[in-house]
Structure formats: C-alpha cells, structure tokens
Design an enzyme around this catalytic site. Structure first.
Site, PDB file in Angstrom:
ATOM      1  N   LYS A  12       0.837  -1.202   0.000  1.00  0.00           N
ATOM      2  CA  LYS A  12       0.000   0.000   0.000  1.00  0.00           C
ATOM      3  C   LYS A  12       0.876   1.258   0.000  1.00  0.00           C
ATOM      4  O   LYS A  12       2.104   1.167   0.192  1.00  0.00           O
ATOM      5  CB  LYS A  12      -0.919  -0.047   1.230  1.00  0.00           C
ATOM      6  N   TYR A  52     -12.117  -2.845  -3.181  1.00  0.00           N
ATOM      7  CA  TYR A  52     -12.624  -2.845  -1.805  1.00  0.00           C
ATOM      8  C   TYR A  52     -14.155  -2.804  -1.737  1.00  0.00           C
ATOM      9  O   TYR A  52     -14.716  -2.443  -0.698  1.00  0.00           O
ATOM     10  CB  TYR A  52     -12.024  -1.676  -1.024  1.00  0.00           C
ATOM     11  N   ASN A 115      -1.597  -0.251   7.290  1.00  0.00           N
ATOM     12  CA  ASN A 115      -1.033  -1.563   7.648  1.00  0.00           C
ATOM     13  C   ASN A 115      -0.193  -2.179   6.526  1.00  0.00           C
ATOM     14  O   ASN A 115      -0.073  -3.384   6.416  1.00  0.00           O
ATOM     15  CB  ASN A 115      -2.136  -2.505   8.146  1.00  0.00           C
ATOM     16  N   HIS A 118      -1.616  -5.594   1.495  1.00  0.00           N
ATOM     17  CA  HIS A 118      -2.862  -6.366   1.316  1.00  0.00           C
ATOM     18  C   HIS A 118      -2.520  -7.763   0.813  1.00  0.00           C
ATOM     19  O   HIS A 118      -1.594  -7.928   0.028  1.00  0.00           O
ATOM     20  CB  HIS A 118      -3.756  -5.676   0.269  1.00  0.00           C
ATOM     21  N   GLU A 129      -9.266 -10.529  -7.659  1.00  0.00           N
ATOM     22  CA  GLU A 129      -8.278  -9.449  -7.519  1.00  0.00           C
ATOM     23  C   GLU A 129      -7.174  -9.550  -8.572  1.00  0.00           C
ATOM     24  O   GLU A 129      -6.721  -8.535  -9.110  1.00  0.00           O
ATOM     25  CB  GLU A 129      -7.692  -9.476  -6.106  1.00  0.00           C
TER      26      GLU A 129
END
Ligand code: IDP
Ligand code: MG
Length: 151
Positions: A12, A52, A115, A118, A129
């Site tokens: 990310k 998402y 975080n 992913h 995905e």
C-alpha cells in the site's frame, strides 16, 4: 503440484513511502514463493472502489479509498502451494499492534488503517483481484528451485 495457488499481494502507499518495497519482496521470495506479476501504479478511484467493494458499507471505507489512491502501490502476484494462507501468515493480522514480530505488519505497522500491505483472503477473492489488477495476465515461468523447496 496439487495445491498450487496464486495470491494477489499489494504494498500500500504507506509501505511504498516508507521504502519497504525491496524488503517485502524479499520476504515472499525467500519463503519459496514464485513471483508471477509485478506492477507499480497509483490506483484510480474506480479500481480502488472495485477492489474494496466488499467493504463499501463499512465506516472506514471512504478513508480507505482515499488512502489507497493517495500514491503508488506495488501490485504483485505470488504462486506456491497454499500461497493464499502462506502469504497471509507472512503479512500478519489486520491491526499491526496485534501482529507478531516477524510478520510484515508486526514489524512495521502500528495502525489498522495504515497496515502496509494487502493479501487475498481466499481463492475466489484471489482470482477476482488478480483479474482486476493484472488484466493482461501473469508471467508463467518455471522456478528451478521448487524441486528443492517442495518434496
Ligand atoms: P485485511 O487487509 O487484513 O484482509 P480487512 O478486514 O479485509 O483486512 O480490511 C481491509 C482493509 O481495510 C485493511 O487492511 C485496512 O487497511 C482497512 N481497515 C479494516 N478495518 C479498519 C478499521 O477499523 N479502520 C480503518 N481501516 C480499516
Ligand atoms: Mg481483506
């Protein structure tokens, strides 16, 4: 091999900004997973919202979309036996404060919203995905070391 899976992994914007791309790739590579896709891009709103969509009703959704479109991500595909769960174990639980040292989030994350990375959570999610982020397909190649990695 029977249980070969390919999982979608994405560093990310916080992971890219903190200079963790090389170290993160190294963790998957040294485990024995095979990289079959790699691209860097700043996601469009449409791409982020599709990725998402499952979280669209959650209170953190708009912040999540804003964050994931804020700068470049590194999109990856990794193959191996049970690659989906193996990668989730390398990544650690969602909240970095709960994640064990030695996991990516355990070593580098302090917040649930930032975080670092992913990873797909199941086979259906992974194929969705991978198709979304790698519309031109993946790189099919033979990792010679797999003859030593697997019995
Ligand atoms: P995962 O990334 O460990 O699979 P999910 O529950 O699928 O976690 O949530 C997707 C992403 O949404 C998380 O990685 C995190 O970036 C964000 N997120 C999840 N829960 C929260 C929250 O309570 N506050 C802020 N962001 C959240
Ligand atoms: Mg998830």
């Amino acid at each position: 091999m029977a249980d070969m899976q390919t999982t979608y992994i994405m560093i990310k914007p916080d992971g890219v900004q903190r200079g963790l791309v090389g170290e993160i790739i190294n963790r998957f590579e040294r485990k024995g997973l095979r990289m079959v896709g790699l691209r860097q891009l700043t996601p469009s709103m449409e791409l982020a919202e599709t990725h998402y969509a499952v979280h669209s009703e959650r209170p953190f959704y708009s912040g999540l979309i804003e964050f994931i479109t804020s700068g470049p991500v590194v999109a990856m595909a990794w193959t191996g036996v049970d690659a989906i769960s193996v990668a989730r174990n390398i990544i650690g639980p969602t909240n970095g404060r709960d994640a064990a040292p030695g996991t990516i989030r355990g070593d580098w994350a302090m917040d649930i919203g930032h975080n670092i990375i992913h990873g797909s959570d199941g086979e259906d999610t992974a194929s969705f995905e991978l198709g979304l982020w790698f519309p031109d397909g993946l790189c099919d190649w033979v990792l010679d070391a797999e003859s030593q990695i697997y019995e």
